[in-house]
Design an enzyme around this catalytic site. Structure first.
Site, PDB file in Angstrom:
ATOM      1  N   LYS A 142      78.050 -11.753  58.661  1.00 59.14           N
ATOM      2  CA  LYS A 142      77.691 -10.086  58.479  1.00 59.14           C
ATOM      3  C   LYS A 142      77.809  -9.377  59.883  1.00 59.14           C
ATOM      4  CE  LYS A 142      74.432  -7.541  55.875  1.00 59.14           C
ATOM      5  NZ  LYS A 142      73.184  -7.521  54.849  1.00 59.14           N
ATOM      6  N   GLU A 161      62.873  -7.659  41.656  1.00 60.19           N
ATOM      7  CA  GLU A 161      61.741  -6.709  41.334  1.00 60.19           C
ATOM      8  C   GLU A 161      60.840  -6.953  40.313  1.00 60.19           C
ATOM      9  OE1 GLU A 161      64.894  -5.620  41.994  1.00 60.19           O
ATOM     10  OE2 GLU A 161      64.931  -4.866  43.944  1.00 60.19           O
ATOM     11  N   ARG A 196      63.982  -1.361  37.840  1.00 63.02           N
ATOM     12  CA  ARG A 196      64.350  -2.730  37.312  1.00 63.02           C
ATOM     13  C   ARG A 196      63.256  -3.451  36.663  1.00 63.02           C
ATOM     14  NH1 ARG A 196      68.694  -5.726  39.554  1.00 63.02           N
ATOM     15  NH2 ARG A 196      70.300  -3.995  38.908  1.00 63.02           N
TER      16      ARG A 196
HETATM   17  C1  LIG Z   1      68.118  -3.883  42.508  1.00 63.25           C
HETATM   18  C2  LIG Z   1      68.104  -3.629  44.216  1.00 63.25           C
HETATM   19  N1  LIG Z   1      67.134  -4.229  44.895  1.00 63.25           N
HETATM   20  C3  LIG Z   1      67.395  -3.737  46.370  1.00 63.25           C
HETATM   21  C4  LIG Z   1      68.581  -3.381  46.597  1.00 63.25           C
HETATM   22  C5  LIG Z   1      68.570  -3.157  48.213  1.00 63.25           C
HETATM   23  N2  LIG Z   1      69.887  -3.745  48.688  1.00 63.25           N
HETATM   24  C6  LIG Z   1      70.988  -3.344  48.948  1.00 63.25           C
HETATM   25  S1  LIG Z   1      72.037  -4.451  49.745  1.00 63.25           S
HETATM   26  C7  LIG Z   1      70.886  -5.515  49.808  1.00 63.25           C
HETATM   27  C8  LIG Z   1      70.882  -7.030  50.268  1.00 63.25           C
HETATM   28  C9  LIG Z   1      72.231  -7.584  49.736  1.00 63.25           C
HETATM   29  O1  LIG Z   1      72.515  -8.770  50.240  1.00 63.25           O
HETATM   30  P1  LIG Z   1      73.985  -9.542  50.055  1.00 63.25           P
HETATM   31  O2  LIG Z   1      74.131  -9.449  48.316  1.00 63.25           O
HETATM   32  O3  LIG Z   1      73.730 -10.865  50.364  1.00 63.25           O
HETATM   33  O4  LIG Z   1      74.764  -8.666  50.503  1.00 63.25           O
HETATM   34  P2  LIG Z   1      75.263  -8.324  52.243  1.00 63.25           P
HETATM   35  O5  LIG Z   1      74.694  -7.208  52.426  1.00 63.25           O
HETATM   36  O6  LIG Z   1      74.612  -9.627  52.811  1.00 63.25           O
HETATM   37  O7  LIG Z   1      76.777  -8.735  52.175  1.00 63.25           O
HETATM   38  C10 LIG Z   1      69.546  -5.107  49.179  1.00 63.25           C
HETATM   39  C11 LIG Z   1      68.363  -5.834  49.138  1.00 63.25           C
HETATM   40  C12 LIG Z   1      69.504  -3.009  45.732  1.00 63.25           C
HETATM   41  N3  LIG Z   1      70.650  -2.368  46.165  1.00 63.25           N
HETATM   42  N4  LIG Z   1      69.238  -3.115  44.429  1.00 63.25           N
END
Ligand SMILES: Cc1ncc(C[n+]2csc(CCOP(=O)(O)OP(=O)(O)O)c2C)c(N)n1
Length: 625
Positions: A282, A366, A394
């Protein structure tokens, strides 16, 4: 020298390049991303991590005929650059500009609108099934991160798709990070897969061997495939995806374009559900983002040379909440905190640092977070569940069935209530007052400022008769001096902020202070407005309502929430019940539409909340006969 990126507008242009040119293009895209996002703000680290992956996908698949469904969609900037939006990229996240997330109405290449996590597998699998029923022919690819894979919805989709024999591809981009380091058993299992080098070495050899076989050697290829299957059974710990019905490929570096292109070309021809497991870094290629991927996950504008963001004027609400919770937790060991992968964003990081054993990050889950809290509350703990307003959507059934119906004393802390700005409609917390208000047993509070937030948290943690929700806006607090002592607020009691005689304005939460400005403007126009901070959206202060409707002919409500079902609706319902017929109610809130993205300043104009617009509108109401 002309840059390769200058020649690229659409995937067709990309396909004209040789594979050997793609690493250079990747570097140019990284430079472009850092330069642009440092001005507009946005999700930098996730995009830096998928540059090669996006190039390889667009190189091999034929979009928009083939469908790529991005999970969360925060990592789709490179996809946007390669699909006709490079020249508008400087408008990213700004009012009228391109969205920070895939958006169906923005481009035919954005096949599914997104912003919330864990939707890609279900949506993409739906497309794959529809393709088959319609007897169409195209590939469907869901791209999901290891963080988003922790969401129940993703696992439901995996379960459904894996049980079929349909052609369907999932690409798991595993960087071991959600926003913070990823958590949970699945995350541990994936890490084990990546680090099991024996299997990787053997697989590498098999790959080379099958590549060298003559075209006609089908039987031999089949035998080798079977050997590979058997080896996998022995050597891959977990076997999770294979057991879930997916043919597993990987782990493969998500930065090796050549390798990814070879694999994608191969799997495009294969049948059945397939999962490709990539491991990537990342923030790849930008030192500051690699060192602190959490900070660079999503941020405002920053200096590209130093990585420093703009200094803040006042502490943000999440910090006010997080530090107040620690203060209260010091005195009451029953208090615990729960987050769904948002320790930093919610401010629960402060509790994590002080009392790690009383802090629970459940992943992007959630629904589980809410019901998990219900179990804890039943055993006498005092759970504080901190989830952004938009993501708590959610867990709606859990709020009703597992918490409201059981009358459990759980405190829900909803950051980003109301409009959030640049992240736009997927992230606006426009609905919480409405969706919470209809659930029996809930108390709903909205503080006007940081001191009131502290008092509300204190009050909520001392309330034992059922769940309490506290909602407040994104961003900086007002910067007020800290009140020395926490105070209990009587449940359901509003407070008059300013007295008047021509119109009463009832304001909720973050609208109170702007409404006081409006009242000052109205005064200059000889309209004396009384301003009430309702503090409680539920229960509403009936004594105040009786008083106001006796004294004023015009009552105005202002809330940073959709008008349907919000505080204004609650006042209208009360007036109907109390048969108040000689008072005109004027409601101001968010219209019945999805509000676009843009700076908050632009959005206040858009929704009619900026001081001059609201002042004019209220003046018109009062002067109307
Ligand atoms: C339902 C929901 N909960 C929380 C989030 C906040 N959120 C956005 S990106 C993320 C992390 C995603 O991690 P990953 O899928 O591994 O992608 P990366 O950013 O590491 O590429 C979170 C918790 C969201 N977008 N949707």
């Amino acid at each position: 020298m002309q840059k390769l990126l200058d020649k690229i507008q659409y995937p067709e242009d990309l396909k004209k390049l040789n594979i050997e040119q793609l690493p250079q293009l990747a570097e140019e895209i990284r430079t472009f991303l850092v330069e642009q996002v440092s001005k507009t703000g946005g999700h930098l680290a996730p995009n830096l991590g998928v540059v090669e992956l996006t190039l390889a996908l667009h190189y091999v698949f034929d979009m928009p005929k083939d469908k790529i469904v991005w999970d969360v969609g925060h990592q789709a900037y490179v996809h946007k650059i390669l699909t006709g939006r490079k020249d508008r990229f400087h408008t990213l996240r700004q009012y009228g500009g391109i969205s920070g997330f895939p958006k169906i109405s923005e481009s035919e290449y954005d096949v599914f609108g997104v912003g919330h996590a864990s939707t890609s597998i279900s949506a993409a699998y739906g497309m794959a099934v529809a393709r088959d029923l319609n007897q169409d022919d195209f590939s469907v690819v869901a791209v999901i991160g290891d963080g988003a894979m922790t969401g129940g919805l993703a696992l439901e989709g995996l379960n459904n798709a894996g049980g079929s024999r349909r052609d369907f591809i999932v690409i798991l981009n595993d960087n071991r990070m959600s926003i913070s380091p990823n958590v949970g058993a699945l995350s541990k299992a994936l890490t084990q897969v990546i680090t099991t080098s024996l299997y990787n070495r053997v697989k590498e050899d098999i790959w080379e061997l099958t590549g060298r076989l003559p075209r006609g050697a089908r039987t031999l290829r089949k035998i080798i495939q079977r050997i590979e299957e058997a080896l996998k059974m022995m050597l891959i710990p977990g076997q999770f995806f294979e057991r879930m019905g997916f043919r597993y490929f990987g782990p493969v570096s998500g930065h090796n374009i050549d390798r990814m292109i070879r694999i994608f070309r191969e799997i495009k021809k294969l049948h059945g559900p397939i999962l490709v497991h990539l491991h990537s870094v990342k923030g790849k290629g930008y030192k500051f983002a690699e060192e602190d991927a959490t900070k660079f996950h999503g941020l405002g504008s920053f200096c590209p040379e130093t990585g420093n963001a703009k200094p803040r004027k006042a502490p943000p609400y999440n910090e006010i909440f997080g530090t107040a919770l620690v203060e209260l937790a010091e005195k009451d060991e029953k208090i615990i905190g729960i987050t769904a992968a948002m320790a930093h964003g919610t401010g629960l990081i402060h509790l994590q640092k002080r009392f790690p054993q009383r802090f629970f990050d459940v992943g992007i889950a959630e629904q589980h977070a809410v019901t998990f809290a219900a179990g804890m509350a039943l055993q006498g703990l005092k759970p504080v569940v901190a989830i952004y307003s938009t993501f708590l959507q959610r867990a709606y059934d859990q709020l009703i069935h597992d918490v409201g119906l059981q009358k459990l004393p759980i405190v829900f802390v909803l950051d980003r209530g109301g409009l959030v700005g640049e992240d736009g409609p997927t992230h606006h917390g426009s609905f919480d007052l409405s969706y919470l208000r209809i659930i029996p047993n809930f108390v709903i509070m909205a503080p006007r400022d940081e001191n009131e937030l502290r008092d509300m948290l204190y009050t909520a943690l001392n309330y034992e008769d059922g769940p309490v929700a506290i909602r407040y806006p994104r961003g900086e607090s007002l910067g007020l001096p800290r009140k020395p002592k926490l105070e209990m607020i009587p449940i359901g009691k509003s407070i008059v902020e300013r007295t008047g005689k021509h119109v009463a304005i009832l304001a909720a939460g973050d609208r109170v202070v702007p409404v006081l400005d409006v009242a000052s403007q109205l005064e200059k126009r000889k309209i004396m407005a009384e301003v009430v901070n309702v503090r409680f959206i539920k229960p509403l202060d009936r004594v105040m309502l009786e008083n106001i409707t006796r004294r004023f002919k015009h009552v105005v409500t202002v809330e940073n929430n959709c008008m349907i079902g919000g505080m204004g609706s609650a006042v209208a319902e009360w007036m109907a019940e109390a048969q108040v017929t000689d008072v005109t109610l004027h409601r101001f809130g968010l219209k019945d539409e999805f509000i676009p993205h843009g700076s908050l300043c632009d959005l206040w104009d858009y929704v009619g909340f900026s001081t001059h617009l609201l002042t004019n509108a209220i003046e018109k109401c009062v002067k109307k006969k």
